[in-house]
Scaffold this motif. Sequence first.
Motif, PDB file in Angstrom:
ATOM      1  N   ASP A 249     111.974   3.277 -85.345  1.00  0.00           N
ATOM      2  CA  ASP A 249     113.397   2.952 -85.325  1.00  0.00           C
ATOM      3  C   ASP A 249     113.610   1.547 -84.776  1.00  0.00           C
ATOM      4  O   ASP A 249     114.180   1.343 -83.713  1.00  0.00           O
ATOM      5  CB  ASP A 249     114.156   3.983 -84.487  1.00  0.00           C
ATOM      6  N   VAL A 250     113.129   0.525 -85.486  1.00  0.00           N
ATOM      7  CA  VAL A 250     113.176  -0.854 -85.010  1.00  0.00           C
ATOM      8  C   VAL A 250     114.610  -1.369 -84.990  1.00  0.00           C
ATOM      9  O   VAL A 250     115.351  -1.233 -85.965  1.00  0.00           O
ATOM     10  CB  VAL A 250     112.308  -1.779 -85.887  1.00  0.00           C
ATOM     11  N   GLY A 251     115.002  -1.951 -83.878  1.00  0.00           N
ATOM     12  CA  GLY A 251     116.308  -2.565 -83.724  1.00  0.00           C
ATOM     13  C   GLY A 251     116.190  -3.783 -82.831  1.00  0.00           C
ATOM     14  O   GLY A 251     115.141  -4.430 -82.774  1.00  0.00           O
ATOM     15  N   VAL A 252     117.259  -4.072 -82.114  1.00  0.00           N
ATOM     16  CA  VAL A 252     117.346  -5.302 -81.316  1.00  0.00           C
ATOM     17  C   VAL A 252     117.693  -4.969 -79.873  1.00  0.00           C
ATOM     18  O   VAL A 252     118.437  -4.017 -79.616  1.00  0.00           O
ATOM     19  CB  VAL A 252     118.415  -6.243 -81.913  1.00  0.00           C
ATOM     20  N   VAL A 253     117.142  -5.729 -78.948  1.00  0.00           N
ATOM     21  CA  VAL A 253     117.681  -5.782 -77.592  1.00  0.00           C
ATOM     22  C   VAL A 253     118.405  -7.122 -77.511  1.00  0.00           C
ATOM     23  O   VAL A 253     117.783  -8.174 -77.677  1.00  0.00           O
ATOM     24  CB  VAL A 253     116.594  -5.635 -76.501  1.00  0.00           C
TER      25      VAL A 253
ATOM     26  N   ILE B 186     121.639  -2.350 -82.424  1.00  0.00           N
ATOM     27  CA  ILE B 186     121.282  -2.807 -81.083  1.00  0.00           C
ATOM     28  C   ILE B 186     120.859  -1.578 -80.280  1.00  0.00           C
ATOM     29  O   ILE B 186     121.648  -0.652 -80.084  1.00  0.00           O
ATOM     30  CB  ILE B 186     122.462  -3.530 -80.418  1.00  0.00           C
ATOM     31  N   HIS B 187     119.607  -1.566 -79.842  1.00  0.00           N
ATOM     32  CA  HIS B 187     119.066  -0.419 -79.096  1.00  0.00           C
ATOM     33  C   HIS B 187     119.235  -0.571 -77.587  1.00  0.00           C
ATOM     34  O   HIS B 187     119.248   0.422 -76.865  1.00  0.00           O
ATOM     35  CB  HIS B 187     117.588  -0.238 -79.401  1.00  0.00           C
ATOM     36  N   SER B 188     119.305  -1.815 -77.112  1.00  0.00           N
ATOM     37  CA  SER B 188     119.485  -2.036 -75.677  1.00  0.00           C
ATOM     38  C   SER B 188     120.056  -3.431 -75.461  1.00  0.00           C
ATOM     39  O   SER B 188     120.244  -4.188 -76.420  1.00  0.00           O
ATOM     40  CB  SER B 188     118.144  -1.874 -74.932  1.00  0.00           C
ATOM     41  N   MET B 189     120.331  -3.758 -74.208  1.00  0.00           N
ATOM     42  CA  MET B 189     120.896  -5.063 -73.874  1.00  0.00           C
ATOM     43  C   MET B 189     120.197  -5.661 -72.661  1.00  0.00           C
ATOM     44  O   MET B 189     119.610  -4.935 -71.852  1.00  0.00           O
ATOM     45  CB  MET B 189     122.397  -4.936 -73.574  1.00  0.00           C
ATOM     46  N   HIS B 190     120.260  -6.976 -72.570  1.00  0.00           N
ATOM     47  CA  HIS B 190     119.932  -7.709 -71.351  1.00  0.00           C
ATOM     48  C   HIS B 190     121.189  -8.495 -70.997  1.00  0.00           C
ATOM     49  O   HIS B 190     121.507  -9.490 -71.648  1.00  0.00           O
ATOM     50  CB  HIS B 190     118.758  -8.667 -71.561  1.00  0.00           C
ATOM     51  N   ILE B 191     121.895  -8.036 -69.982  1.00  0.00           N
ATOM     52  CA  ILE B 191     123.187  -8.624 -69.641  1.00  0.00           C
ATOM     53  C   ILE B 191     123.057  -9.613 -68.498  1.00  0.00           C
ATOM     54  O   ILE B 191     122.527  -9.287 -67.429  1.00  0.00           O
ATOM     55  CB  ILE B 191     124.201  -7.529 -69.290  1.00  0.00           C
ATOM     56  N   SER B 192     123.521 -10.828 -68.732  1.00  0.00           N
ATOM     57  CA  SER B 192     123.673 -11.867 -67.708  1.00  0.00           C
ATOM     58  C   SER B 192     124.507 -12.971 -68.340  1.00  0.00           C
ATOM     59  O   SER B 192     124.837 -12.901 -69.521  1.00  0.00           O
ATOM     60  CB  SER B 192     122.311 -12.404 -67.233  1.00  0.00           C
TER      61      SER B 192
ATOM     62  N   LEU C 287     111.826   0.859 -80.789  1.00  0.00           N
ATOM     63  CA  LEU C 287     111.329  -0.505 -80.594  1.00  0.00           C
ATOM     64  C   LEU C 287     112.489  -1.484 -80.732  1.00  0.00           C
ATOM     65  O   LEU C 287     113.195  -1.470 -81.744  1.00  0.00           O
ATOM     66  CB  LEU C 287     110.247  -0.824 -81.618  1.00  0.00           C
ATOM     67  N   ALA C 288     112.691  -2.312 -79.707  1.00  0.00           N
ATOM     68  CA  ALA C 288     113.806  -3.266 -79.691  1.00  0.00           C
ATOM     69  C   ALA C 288     113.267  -4.687 -79.593  1.00  0.00           C
ATOM     70  O   ALA C 288     112.574  -5.030 -78.634  1.00  0.00           O
ATOM     71  CB  ALA C 288     114.733  -2.972 -78.518  1.00  0.00           C
ATOM     72  N   ILE C 289     113.572  -5.512 -80.595  1.00  0.00           N
ATOM     73  CA  ILE C 289     113.116  -6.897 -80.648  1.00  0.00           C
ATOM     74  C   ILE C 289     114.179  -7.781 -79.992  1.00  0.00           C
ATOM     75  O   ILE C 289     115.362  -7.696 -80.324  1.00  0.00           O
ATOM     76  CB  ILE C 289     112.884  -7.352 -82.104  1.00  0.00           C
TER      77      ILE C 289
ATOM     78  N   ILE D 191     117.403 -11.305 -88.671  1.00  0.00           N
ATOM     79  CA  ILE D 191     117.609 -10.479 -89.860  1.00  0.00           C
ATOM     80  C   ILE D 191     116.428 -10.626 -90.813  1.00  0.00           C
ATOM     81  O   ILE D 191     115.938  -9.631 -91.374  1.00  0.00           O
ATOM     82  CB  ILE D 191     118.936 -10.851 -90.542  1.00  0.00           C
ATOM     83  N   ALA D 192     115.936 -11.855 -90.984  1.00  0.00           N
ATOM     84  CA  ALA D 192     114.784 -12.073 -91.860  1.00  0.00           C
ATOM     85  C   ALA D 192     113.528 -11.408 -91.295  1.00  0.00           C
ATOM     86  O   ALA D 192     112.740 -10.809 -92.039  1.00  0.00           O
ATOM     87  CB  ALA D 192     114.548 -13.570 -92.040  1.00  0.00           C
ATOM     88  N   LEU D 193     113.353 -11.490 -89.989  1.00  0.00           N
ATOM     89  CA  LEU D 193     112.172 -10.908 -89.356  1.00  0.00           C
ATOM     90  C   LEU D 193     112.141  -9.400 -89.526  1.00  0.00           C
ATOM     91  O   LEU D 193     111.080  -8.808 -89.764  1.00  0.00           O
ATOM     92  CB  LEU D 193     112.142 -11.262 -87.867  1.00  0.00           C
ATOM     93  N   LEU D 194     113.302  -8.748 -89.412  1.00  0.00           N
ATOM     94  CA  LEU D 194     113.366  -7.287 -89.447  1.00  0.00           C
ATOM     95  C   LEU D 194     113.668  -6.717 -90.831  1.00  0.00           C
ATOM     96  O   LEU D 194     113.758  -5.499 -90.979  1.00  0.00           O
ATOM     97  CB  LEU D 194     114.407  -6.781 -88.441  1.00  0.00           C
ATOM     98  N   ASP D 195     113.807  -7.588 -91.820  1.00  0.00           N
ATOM     99  CA  ASP D 195     114.107  -7.119 -93.173  1.00  0.00           C
ATOM    100  C   ASP D 195     113.024  -6.148 -93.648  1.00  0.00           C
ATOM    101  O   ASP D 195     111.841  -6.476 -93.686  1.00  0.00           O
ATOM    102  CB  ASP D 195     114.179  -8.308 -94.136  1.00  0.00           C
ATOM    103  N   GLY D 196     113.442  -4.926 -93.959  1.00  0.00           N
ATOM    104  CA  GLY D 196     112.513  -3.924 -94.441  1.00  0.00           C
ATOM    105  C   GLY D 196     111.795  -3.152 -93.351  1.00  0.00           C
ATOM    106  O   GLY D 196     111.036  -2.227 -93.647  1.00  0.00           O
ATOM    107  N   LEU D 197     112.020  -3.504 -92.077  1.00  0.00           N
ATOM    108  CA  LEU D 197     111.331  -2.838 -90.976  1.00  0.00           C
ATOM    109  C   LEU D 197     112.226  -1.856 -90.223  1.00  0.00           C
ATOM    110  O   LEU D 197     111.734  -1.073 -89.413  1.00  0.00           O
ATOM    111  CB  LEU D 197     110.786  -3.868 -89.977  1.00  0.00           C
TER     112      LEU D 197
END
Length: 287
Positions: A179-183, A208-214, A149-151, A167-173
């Motif tokens: 496997d919560v991370g970030v896009v 970082i689990h994925s990217m949106h590149i532009s 899961l990528a936020i 960081i606050a949103l994902l603290d403890g998650l």
Amino acid sequence: MELKNMLIGASSCFFNKLDEESFLAYARAGIDCIEISGKYIYYMVTTEFPVHAAEYGNLARRCGITPWSLHLPFSRKVDISTEDKELRAITVYTDKMMIRAAAQAGAKVVVLHPSSEPIDDEHRPERMRLSRESIADLAAECGRCGVKLAIENLPRTCLCRSSDEMIALLDGLTGGDGDVGVVFDTNHSLEEDNVHYVKALTAAGIRIHSMHISDYYRDENGVLDERHVLPGEGINRWGELLGAVLENGYDGPLMYEVPSKVKNRAVPLTAEELACNMQDLRAGKIR
């Protein structure tokens, strides 16, 4: 991973369709993988994606394209942080259905918006609480389905417009179910330098689990906003930014989120032009 060895990918928002013609166009241009992306009506009505997810995944692979990620639907109503209890329940139910569909299609990552907007300061703490609650629920579903899961970091008044808020949103998650991370979207950070944002995630132990590149830029009035133009046509410092992403441990593709009808061009981009820019970015030619 080294930049030169990364796969290149494109969001399906480039053609705004999921079919053999578009999959073949990506493959012929040399694009390796795709993010499946659509709004609620496209997923649920136009394509009936939850019913046919495995078929779409198989079609992409037969055409030479690997499904890497799936972007969950989003809108002001399809929002995991909404204070409307009924709408929030419908959104989470829909997202769980789409997470299962993502796994059936063979995607490795599910992309989630932590909110819509506008959100004023008074309601921000409650929206953060509701978003965290929904993310924990969806992370458990991702864990059951074997996907990450990528936020997504978002602009303006959305949640996660700053690294502190992410960081606050994902603290403890992180590090648990799903496997919560970030896009990381490279044209959404309007108030904080992109490189600083990524380095803050790394320092906090958030992957970082994925990217949106532009790329993005300031308009004639000096307003910085998301533009979704090609890298090299905006203000990003690509060498420094991608270096910070790699330091985070990122091992996914250079996944572009650029439409064919970009804001700064009169003529639509071709898949070949998109792929050429990807190859230049991967080769370090765009700094």
